[in-house]
Structure formats: C-alpha cells, structure tokens
Write a protein that holds these residues in place. Sequence first.
Motif, PDB file in Angstrom:
ATOM      1  N   THR A  49      44.440  39.807  38.668  1.00  0.00           N
ATOM      2  CA  THR A  49      43.754  39.279  39.838  1.00  0.00           C
ATOM      3  C   THR A  49      43.908  40.259  40.990  1.00  0.00           C
ATOM      4  O   THR A  49      45.025  40.511  41.449  1.00  0.00           O
ATOM      5  N   TYR A  50      42.785  40.831  41.437  1.00  0.00           N
ATOM      6  CA  TYR A  50      42.850  41.735  42.582  1.00  0.00           C
ATOM      7  C   TYR A  50      41.658  41.564  43.524  1.00  0.00           C
ATOM      8  O   TYR A  50      41.593  42.220  44.560  1.00  0.00           O
ATOM      9  N   ARG A  51      40.736  40.663  43.197  1.00  0.00           N
ATOM     10  CA  ARG A  51      39.632  40.370  44.105  1.00  0.00           C
ATOM     11  C   ARG A  51      39.886  39.127  44.937  1.00  0.00           C
ATOM     12  O   ARG A  51      39.056  38.724  45.764  1.00  0.00           O
ATOM     13  N   SER A  52      41.014  38.501  44.702  1.00  0.00           N
ATOM     14  CA  SER A  52      41.455  37.364  45.511  1.00  0.00           C
ATOM     15  C   SER A  52      42.966  37.396  45.600  1.00  0.00           C
ATOM     16  O   SER A  52      43.629  38.117  44.847  1.00  0.00           O
ATOM     17  N   ASP A  77      49.486  38.513  35.777  1.00  0.00           N
ATOM     18  CA  ASP A  77      49.758  38.323  37.207  1.00  0.00           C
ATOM     19  C   ASP A  77      51.115  37.664  37.419  1.00  0.00           C
ATOM     20  O   ASP A  77      51.841  37.992  38.366  1.00  0.00           O
TER      21      ASP A  77
END
Length: 266
Positions: A49-52, A77
């Motif tokens: 998860t890296y867009r939120s 994550d």
Amino acid sequence: MTRVLVTNDDGINAQGIRKLVEALMTQADLDIYVVAPSEERSGVGHGLTYRSAVLPEAHPFYGYPVKAWAVNGNPADCVKAAFHLLFQEGVKPDLVFSGINVGSNLGRDVYYSGTCSAAREAVILGVPAVALSYDNWYDQENYGEIVTIVQPLLAEFLQQQSRKQLPTDVFWNINIPHRSSQDIQGVAPAVLAMDHYQDVYKREEEGYWLQREYPEHLGQQEREDYRLLQEGYITVTPIHIDATDKALLETVNDWSVIKNWRSGQQ
C-alpha cells in the motif's frame, strides 16, 4: 525472551491466526506480537500500500497476553508496519510466523498467497519466517487438532532460531493436511508442485470467475508438495527469495548481442 511476530492474510479476526497464537502460547519464553490485516486480504500476493496511508491500530486479541494491531493494508504491509512503525528503532522480531491460512498454499500458490508474501517480506527485512497453511478449504470452520499438530513444528523452528540455524534468505512454506493427528503420516521435505492445477474461467451473469481444476495426471511427481499433502504428510519447503538462475546467467555472456556490442565498442 524470543520475540515472535505473528501475521496472516485472512484478517486479524480469523480463526487460523487465533489457533496459531494459542499454539505459540504453549512454548516457553516468547514475547508475542500480532500485526495482521484489519480484513481479509487473501490472494493479494506481495502487494504493498503506497497510494493511501497505512494506519496500524491497537486491537484486542481474545484476552491473550499478546500485543496486537490491525492494519488497513496487505500482509506485506503488516510486516513492514511492525518493523518500521510499531517496534522501537533497531528492534526486530527474532522469528515471524504467518498463518494459519484457510486452505493450502502449494506450488505456484507461493507467488499469489498473502500468507507466503508476509513471510517473504520478513525475509527481505532480514528475519527468518515460516508460512503455515491448513488444507481445510472445503471445511473452513473446522480446525480440528491443528493446535496440537503444529506445536512440534513451532518448537523445531524456535529451537533452530535459538541456535542461529535458520537462514535469513529463506522462508519456510508449511502445509498441513486436514486430518487427525493420528492419521498424519509424518513430516516430509517437499518441492513445489508447479503444475498440479489448471486455471479455468467460468462464465456467470456478472462476468467471469477464476476457478481451478485438478486433473489426475497433474502434480504427481514423487516429492511434490501437492502429492505428499494428499498422502497425509505435513510438507516443508524452503523458498529462497533470490530467484536468479545463476547457471543460466553465465550463458548470457555467449549471446551474440553481447559479443557484437563488445566488438563494436573496441
């Protein structure tokens, strides 16, 4: 005290992770931490998860003497969050256990499985890890004698860790048959069964659903995890995170494109 991190891909409220913690609590001198997805994240592979934003939140865990957090992300994550956000700087777990997954993770499943990816992420971060899966996909509420069955396995890995015998570039993929302890045939080293099922898309009103078929002629090599699990063995497969084919890599120097490039540069 041995610091143990427990995670999974079925979610922090799944029965399997509770059974794993119960089995770990029978072992001596463990400091147990649970960091798992807040909801089911099966089949997400090694997705990050890296867009939120990722937000770990403290979570009650059945009144057991463990520290637990739920993470709004994938299994990988959860491992990253434990390492970088939840533990004190410079502090790592000594060993990571991922599972116990609903259903097996055999053969090429190790690339799709969130359970296996959590273990792989731990190894990427330099900590030995074990992924555990239980072959109860068609009987998901029934965990049978799993707590008793996995205790000797957990003890083995903990003992090897205490002796510094576990490599830090390998995670261990464990699959356990859905049988009573008396019906299990033993523990067997196994290779991955890379061809034991076929993907099939079935048409429904809303679209196509991915399913599997298991033809009898597939997955029948003697040491494959699929075959051994069917025969009643607990399978143990070491998975190296460096997938480079080093023997084949040496042959690349013989490619004409490389030789031509070198001669043109001279």
